[in-house]
Design a protein around this motif. Structure first.
Motif, mmCIF file in Angstrom:
data_model
loop_
_atom_site.group_PDB
_atom_site.id
_atom_site.type_symbol
_atom_site.label_atom_id
_atom_site.label_comp_id
_atom_site.label_asym_id
_atom_site.label_seq_id
_atom_site.Cartn_x
_atom_site.Cartn_y
_atom_site.Cartn_z
ATOM 1 N N GLY A 294 -7.551 -2.720 2.039
ATOM 2 C CA GLY A 294 -7.569 -1.838 0.878
ATOM 3 C C GLY A 294 -6.738 -2.303 -0.297
ATOM 4 N N THR A 295 -6.121 -3.477 -0.206
ATOM 5 C CA THR A 295 -5.298 -3.984 -1.302
ATOM 6 C C THR A 295 -6.044 -5.056 -2.087
ATOM 7 N N ALA B 164 1.238 -2.590 -10.343
ATOM 8 C CA ALA B 164 0.129 -2.698 -9.393
ATOM 9 C C ALA B 164 -0.952 -3.622 -9.913
ATOM 10 N N ALA B 165 -1.759 -4.110 -8.995
ATOM 11 C CA ALA B 165 -2.953 -4.872 -9.359
ATOM 12 C C ALA B 165 -4.036 -3.882 -9.753
ATOM 13 N N VAL B 166 -4.852 -4.247 -10.736
ATOM 14 C CA VAL B 166 -5.876 -3.338 -11.252
ATOM 15 C C VAL B 166 -6.791 -2.768 -10.165
ATOM 16 N N PRO B 167 -7.280 -3.567 -9.198
ATOM 17 C CA PRO B 167 -8.162 -2.995 -8.177
ATOM 18 C C PRO B 167 -7.549 -1.812 -7.436
ATOM 19 N N ASP B 168 -6.216 -1.780 -7.356
ATOM 20 C CA ASP B 168 -5.554 -0.748 -6.567
ATOM 21 C C ASP B 168 -5.264 0.530 -7.343
ATOM 22 N N ILE B 169 -5.589 0.558 -8.642
ATOM 23 C CA ILE B 169 -5.440 1.807 -9.396
ATOM 24 C C ILE B 169 -6.795 2.448 -9.684
ATOM 25 N N SER C 272 0.821 -1.214 0.000
ATOM 26 C CA SER C 272 0.000 0.000 0.000
ATOM 27 C C SER C 272 0.857 1.267 0.000
ATOM 28 N N ASP C 273 2.075 1.166 0.518
ATOM 29 C CA ASP C 273 2.987 2.319 0.505
ATOM 30 C C ASP C 273 3.395 2.672 -0.921
#
Length: 353
Positions: free
Chosen positions: A148-149, A96-101, A80-81
């Motif tokens: 949140g990840t 990054a993984a798509v959900p996190d963008i 997450s950082d």
């Protein structure tokens, strides 16, 4: 008449001299700008995830340098950082993984997805201690992952399929690097993890894999995103990064053992652990990456479709306040198409072997 002709000739000579001088200044300016761009150091954020470790091949084998671009890999122990660093402009690119963008995009953080790195094909999973044999058995049990990840999303999705929510479990918010040790020491009953932490957790006696991303193909794509400044001012440099990446893929195909060594050294794990970790990632050629962005399908093979489905789920669990206006706008295949023009082939390794 002769005086007028001489004057015209004189003025013409002066104009020509001015144009030559001006052109020389322009060339110097352009040369200076090109030199400045070549000296710029781009920061690319990565964390502990197998497909992201492929950048260590690019670095170790000098492919960034070969392509004339200066890229510094920035490692983040806490995933997450890395997302936060990208959102605040501290790094230029992020794996990054798509959900996190999705949340950054919805919140107005300028970004473009320029490369599809992989689909998780077993590299993410939910592991539980002895005595827990199904998702239903997790009711009232402690389950750790990073809030949140992508692993949080993966966990919620697994619960939802069985008619459960986060309220049915005792959710423990730990970074992925801390969640695995917590499971191994018996402090939590289960953990949602990605590789190589997943394999370490599964090595525990009598541990059980309840569900993995192999059961949900296409659900967890991992990508490379570039920030607004790089998109606006560094398009040729984005193409150089992509070219360097596919130089690495070709090297991986032809020199598998050395490529695995490069990744393992960067990751700080054994080569055997690296092979196992990579077996859960499905890698993409340039053509298949373009198709995933552009070839419209009503399934998880089409990135905008996947992104919309993920976004609706994230909104439902209140991870985002609103839906993206158009998920297709998050993806730009133009860089890949330019790179494809200059490459004869784009092989990628079959990591399952």
């Amino acid at each position: 008449m002769k005086k007028l002709s001489k004057r015209i000739i004189s003025i013409s000579i002066m104009l020509i001299m001015f144009m030559i001088t001006f052109a020389g200044c322009q060339n110097k300016t352009n040369s200076s700008n090109n030199e400045s761009n070549s000296k710029k150091v781009y920061k690319l954020g990565i964390c502990a995830y197998p497909a992201f470790y492929t950048w260590y091949i690019t670095q170790a084998e000098g492919f960034f340098k070969k392509r004339g671009i200066n890229v510094k890999l920035v490692y983040f122990p806490v995933y997450s950082d890395s997302v936060q660093a990208f959102n605040t402009g501290k790094i230029d690119m992020l794996s990054a993984a798509v959900p996190d963008i999705i949340a950054p995009y919805v919140n107005g953080i300028g970004l473009e997805t320029v490369l599809l790195l992989d689909n998780s094909n077993g590299a993410d999973g939910l592991v539980a201690r002895n005595g827990i044999n199904s998702i239903k058995d997790l009711k009232g049990k402690s389950v750790a992952t990073e809030y949140g990840t992508i692993e949080h999303f993966f966990l919620l999705n697994a619960l939802k399929k069985k008619g459960m929510t986060e309220k049915d479990i005792n959710f423990v918010n730990l970074s992925i690097s801390d969640a695995a040790p917590a499971f191994l020491s018996g402090k939590v009953d289960a953990a949602s993890l990605w590789e190589p932490s997943l394999s370490k957790a599964l090595a525990k006696k009598d541990s059980k894999l309840l569900v993995s991303s192999k059961d949900t193909p296409g659900l967890i794509p991992d990508v490379l995103v570039a920030n607004k400044d790089m998109v606006e001012n560094g398009k040729p440099d984005i193409e150089k990064v992509i070219n360097a990446y596919y130089d690495s893929m070709e090297f991986y195909v032809k020199n598998k053992d050395k490529a695995i060594q490069d990744m393992a050294k960067g990751a700080g794990i054994s080569t055997n652990e690296m092979k196992v970790a990579m077996s859960g990632s499905k890698l993409f050629t340039i053509k298949s990456s373009i198709d995933a962005m552009d070839k419209k399908e009503d399934n998880y093979s089409y990135l905008p479709y996947t992104t919309e489905k993920i976004a609706r789920f994230l909104q439902m669990v209140k991870m985002i306040d609103k839906m993206p206006d158009d998920t297709k706008k998050m993806y730009n295949s133009a860089y890949l198409k330019e790179v494809l023009k200059t490459r004869e082939s784009t092989p990628v390794p079959d990591t399952t072997k």
